[in-house]
Design a protein around this motif. Structure first.
Motif, PDB file in Angstrom:
ATOM      1  N   VAL A  84      -1.459   1.919  -3.947  1.00  0.00           N
ATOM      2  CA  VAL A  84      -1.599   1.771  -2.502  1.00  0.00           C
ATOM      3  C   VAL A  84      -1.706   3.140  -1.827  1.00  0.00           C
ATOM      4  CG1 VAL A  84      -0.579   0.824  -0.399  1.00  0.00           C
ATOM      5  CG2 VAL A  84      -0.219  -0.341  -2.580  1.00  0.00           C
ATOM      6  N   ASP A  85      -2.758   3.323  -1.039  1.00  0.00           N
ATOM      7  CA  ASP A  85      -2.911   4.500  -0.179  1.00  0.00           C
ATOM      8  C   ASP A  85      -2.680   4.036   1.250  1.00  0.00           C
ATOM      9  OD1 ASP A  85      -3.805   6.460  -2.151  1.00  0.00           O
ATOM     10  OD2 ASP A  85      -5.619   5.253  -2.270  1.00  0.00           O
ATOM     11  N   VAL A  86      -1.996   4.864   2.035  1.00  0.00           N
ATOM     12  CA  VAL A  86      -1.693   4.520   3.419  1.00  0.00           C
ATOM     13  C   VAL A  86      -2.265   5.597   4.339  1.00  0.00           C
ATOM     14  CG1 VAL A  86       0.134   4.056   5.107  1.00  0.00           C
ATOM     15  CG2 VAL A  86       0.427   3.347   2.715  1.00  0.00           C
ATOM     16  N   ALA A 131       4.880  -2.072   7.442  1.00  0.00           N
ATOM     17  CA  ALA A 131       3.970  -1.323   6.563  1.00  0.00           C
ATOM     18  C   ALA A 131       4.704  -0.842   5.318  1.00  0.00           C
ATOM     19  CB  ALA A 131       3.368  -0.139   7.312  1.00  0.00           C
ATOM     20  N   ALA A 181       3.882   4.356   9.788  1.00  0.00           N
ATOM     21  CA  ALA A 181       4.501   3.995   8.513  1.00  0.00           C
ATOM     22  C   ALA A 181       5.733   4.886   8.332  1.00  0.00           C
ATOM     23  CB  ALA A 181       3.512   4.201   7.370  1.00  0.00           C
ATOM     24  N   THR A 241      -2.383   6.629   8.394  1.00  0.00           N
ATOM     25  CA  THR A 241      -1.717   6.334   9.664  1.00  0.00           C
ATOM     26  C   THR A 241      -2.258   7.235  10.770  1.00  0.00           C
ATOM     27  OG1 THR A 241       0.051   7.972   9.449  1.00  0.00           O
ATOM     28  CG2 THR A 241       0.410   5.828   8.378  1.00  0.00           C
ATOM     29  N   THR A 298      -4.312   0.812   3.045  1.00  0.00           N
ATOM     30  CA  THR A 298      -3.657   0.224   4.202  1.00  0.00           C
ATOM     31  C   THR A 298      -3.851   1.177   5.374  1.00  0.00           C
ATOM     32  OG1 THR A 298      -1.990  -0.772   2.782  1.00  0.00           O
ATOM     33  CG2 THR A 298      -1.476  -0.646   5.115  1.00  0.00           C
ATOM     34  N   THR A 351       3.811  -2.119   1.575  1.00  0.00           N
ATOM     35  CA  THR A 351       3.425  -1.117   0.580  1.00  0.00           C
ATOM     36  C   THR A 351       4.327  -1.200  -0.646  1.00  0.00           C
ATOM     37  OG1 THR A 351       2.539   0.341   2.282  1.00  0.00           O
ATOM     38  CG2 THR A 351       3.128   1.354   0.192  1.00  0.00           C
TER      39      THR A 351
END
Length: 70
Positions: free
Chosen positions: A35-37, A21, A10, A39, A5, A25
């Motif tokens: 899930v990797d975020v 977000a 976030a 930003t 994402t 997630t």
């Protein structure tokens, strides 16, 4: 499934985008996805009073290269 994402903000930042977000997630993780975020914290940004500017678009090539396994 592994999900990347890319969002400007976030949690723990408090904003509408960060809230969405975080909710997205959490929902994906509850469904069993990894899930990797990424930003703007990861790529930097500038503050001009209430205006926040990020150069996220300039980092897509690097992010894509670093996350080829996704």
């Amino acid at each position: 499934m592994r999900v990347l994402t890319v969002v400007t903000e976030a949690p723990p930042i408090r904003s509408g985008i960060a809230k969405v977000a975080g909710t997205m997630t959490a929902g994906l993780r509850e469904l069993g996805h990894e899930v990797d975020v990424v930003t703007s914290v990861d790529v930097g940004r500038r503050h001009l009073g209430e205006i926040r500017l990020t150069a996220m678009g300039q980092h897509f090539r690097r992010l894509r290269h670093e996350n080829r396994r996704l």
